[in-house]
Design an enzyme around this catalytic site. Sequence first.
Site, short mmCIF file in Angstrom:
data_model
loop_
_atom_site.label_atom_id
_atom_site.label_comp_id
_atom_site.label_asym_id
_atom_site.label_seq_id
_atom_site.Cartn_x
_atom_site.Cartn_y
_atom_site.Cartn_z
N GLY A 11 -91.88 -48.66 -27.75
CA GLY A 11 -90.93 -49.71 -27.36
C GLY A 11 -90.37 -49.45 -25.97
O GLY A 11 -90.12 -48.31 -25.61
N ARG A 74 -98.78 -50.77 -27.90
CA ARG A 74 -99.11 -49.97 -29.07
C ARG A 74 -100.63 -49.93 -29.10
O ARG A 74 -101.29 -50.93 -28.84
CB ARG A 74 -98.55 -50.61 -30.34
CG ARG A 74 -97.08 -50.96 -30.18
CD ARG A 74 -96.24 -50.45 -31.32
NE ARG A 74 -94.89 -51.01 -31.22
CZ ARG A 74 -93.79 -50.31 -30.97
NH1 ARG A 74 -93.85 -49.01 -30.80
NH2 ARG A 74 -92.61 -50.89 -30.89
N GLY A 104 -91.11 -43.03 -27.55
CA GLY A 104 -90.39 -42.64 -28.76
C GLY A 104 -91.11 -41.54 -29.51
O GLY A 104 -92.08 -40.97 -29.00
N ASP A 105 -90.65 -41.24 -30.72
CA ASP A 105 -91.22 -40.09 -31.44
C ASP A 105 -92.71 -40.32 -31.79
O ASP A 105 -93.48 -39.36 -31.80
CB ASP A 105 -90.39 -39.67 -32.65
CG ASP A 105 -90.29 -40.75 -33.70
OD1 ASP A 105 -90.46 -41.93 -33.35
OD2 ASP A 105 -90.03 -40.41 -34.87
N ILE A 151 -84.04 -47.15 -26.97
CA ILE A 151 -82.67 -47.70 -26.93
C ILE A 151 -81.86 -47.24 -28.15
O ILE A 151 -80.65 -47.33 -28.15
CB ILE A 151 -82.65 -49.24 -26.86
CG1 ILE A 151 -83.30 -49.88 -28.09
CG2 ILE A 151 -83.29 -49.74 -25.57
CD1 ILE A 151 -82.90 -51.33 -28.27
N ASP A 152 -82.54 -46.75 -29.18
CA ASP A 152 -81.85 -46.44 -30.44
C ASP A 152 -81.07 -45.12 -30.43
O ASP A 152 -80.28 -44.88 -31.31
CB ASP A 152 -82.86 -46.36 -31.59
CG ASP A 152 -83.48 -47.71 -31.91
OD1 ASP A 152 -82.94 -48.73 -31.44
OD2 ASP A 152 -84.49 -47.76 -32.63
N ARG A 196 -83.42 -49.33 -36.38
CA ARG A 196 -84.09 -49.40 -37.68
C ARG A 196 -83.71 -48.23 -38.58
O ARG A 196 -83.40 -48.39 -39.74
CB ARG A 196 -85.61 -49.41 -37.50
CG ARG A 196 -86.20 -50.78 -37.74
CD ARG A 196 -87.66 -50.77 -37.36
NE ARG A 196 -87.83 -50.21 -36.01
CZ ARG A 196 -88.99 -49.78 -35.53
NH1 ARG A 196 -90.08 -49.80 -36.27
NH2 ARG A 196 -89.08 -49.32 -34.31
N ARG A 287 -82.59 -54.97 -25.10
CA ARG A 287 -83.54 -54.11 -24.38
C ARG A 287 -83.60 -54.44 -22.90
O ARG A 287 -84.14 -53.68 -22.11
CB ARG A 287 -84.96 -54.31 -24.91
CG ARG A 287 -85.13 -54.28 -26.38
CD ARG A 287 -86.60 -54.20 -26.71
NE ARG A 287 -87.00 -52.81 -26.75
CZ ARG A 287 -87.02 -52.08 -27.86
NH1 ARG A 287 -86.73 -52.63 -29.00
NH2 ARG A 287 -87.38 -50.83 -27.82
P1 ADP Z 1 -92.60 -45.04 -30.43
O1 ADP Z 1 -93.23 -44.16 -29.43
O2 ADP Z 1 -91.58 -45.95 -29.80
O3 ADP Z 1 -92.09 -44.28 -31.64
P2 ADP Z 1 -94.96 -45.99 -31.94
O4 ADP Z 1 -94.66 -45.16 -33.13
O5 ADP Z 1 -95.40 -47.39 -32.15
O6 ADP Z 1 -93.70 -46.10 -30.95
O7 ADP Z 1 -96.09 -45.24 -31.08
C1 ADP Z 1 -96.57 -45.79 -29.89
C2 ADP Z 1 -98.03 -45.44 -29.73
O8 ADP Z 1 -98.19 -44.01 -29.73
C3 ADP Z 1 -98.93 -45.92 -30.85
O9 ADP Z 1 -99.32 -47.26 -30.67
C4 ADP Z 1 -100.11 -44.98 -30.72
O10 ADP Z 1 -100.96 -45.36 -29.66
C5 ADP Z 1 -99.43 -43.67 -30.34
N1 ADP Z 1 -99.18 -42.85 -31.53
C6 ADP Z 1 -98.16 -42.92 -32.41
N2 ADP Z 1 -98.28 -42.03 -33.40
C7 ADP Z 1 -99.44 -41.37 -33.18
C8 ADP Z 1 -100.17 -40.33 -33.84
N3 ADP Z 1 -99.72 -39.77 -34.96
N4 ADP Z 1 -101.34 -39.94 -33.30
C9 ADP Z 1 -101.80 -40.48 -32.17
N5 ADP Z 1 -101.18 -41.46 -31.50
C10 ADP Z 1 -100.03 -41.90 -31.97
#
Ligand code: ADP
Length: 366
Positions: A11, A74, A104-105, A151-152, A196, A287
């Site tokens: 995000g 994503r 993010g995580d 942002i969270d 969330r 955002r």
């Molecule tokens: P955020 O980084 O905000 O937590 P997401 O969880 O949607 O958002 O993760 C963003 C992108 O990071 C995903 O679309 C994917 O490309 C990659 N990603 C997330 N988790 C994994 C994972 N376990 N292994 C590999 N790539 C990942």
Amino acid sequence: KKKIAVMTSGGDSPGMNVAVRAVVRAGIYYGCDVYTVYEGYEGLLRGGDMLHKMGWADVRGWLSEGGTLIGTARCLAFKERVGMKKAAANLIEKGIDALIVCGGDGSLTGADLFRSLWPGLVEELVSEGRFTPAQVAQYRSLTIVGLVGSIDNDMSGTDSTIGAYSALERICEMVDYIHATAKSHSRAFIVEVMGRHCGWLALMAGIATAADYIFIPERAAEPDKWREDLKSVCKRHKNKGRRNITVIVAEGALDKDLKPITSEEVKDTLVEMGLDTRITTLGHVQRGGTAVAHDRWLATLQGVDAVKAVLEMTPDTPSPLIGILENKIIRMPLMESVKLTKEVATAIEAKDFDKAISLRDTEFIE
Ligand code: ADP
């Protein structure tokens, strides 16, 4: 010459551009080549022009630009080994073996996983004849450094994430606007904010705007009993002469049975007590806009430290996350923060709300 790539993923958040600007300029200052990757992991998979070498002037003016100019996406394919292998090949092609990820995580977990799989992926690329052993000799390990753009404010181990204070500022501004009209008509407003799994935005906005009631995931409401409590609090405030009522509901608000608390339900409860009630879902305005000063200096200092971390790391150093604790920019093992962050969600799922609150670094008030 060290070549570093920087990307934004997951995000978007205000201040991501500031972080990229800081990495580009600090990188150049320390004698490195810096590339930006467009569209998050999607860009790594596509390679070629999606990795763009940056000059000093390319990030001019980025301090006051909201969102992320290099794009974020994503990318499901990056979760697969074949996807990661493509990404590895594209990086080696450009001679890049250090990646700074602002996300993010999820994004940071992906980055750390990519690092751990990297030697095997490189080995495979050599055995498939894609590169000669000599070509990959200096790319046997990948350096990963994480910056948290969210942002969270939902990452454990760091006081604030890049973008959180900007979103908070925007929410407060919007609630102030709502107050003006609410007071005029003696109305009640339910303001739904993002978050969330994390109630930080709702909680902080509630304190900053004197909300009458707040619903967040970590301090789950008593099933059904919350209705009576909400009514009695609002009645008390009304009796003290307050014309308007404001209730802030985090997107992920729950009761102790893990049933979501919706703005509609809260509205129905206030209507039952005779209040003229409206719902405002703030949505994506939270955002948008430029980063507030806090996020600008945070992203700048952290971006610079991310470059320093790249230059200081050895193949054995666990991937660091650049954080801030008690006003000091710090480095901590990325996966430890991710693990602690996941524990909050697990505690909520297990209905252990006391644990969820204690795992939050923010002081949650009674
Ligand atoms: P955020 O980084 O905000 O937590 P997401 O969880 O949607 O958002 O993760 C963003 C992108 O990071 C995903 O679309 C994917 O490309 C990659 N990603 C997330 N988790 C994994 C994972 N376990 N292994 C590999 N790539 C990942």
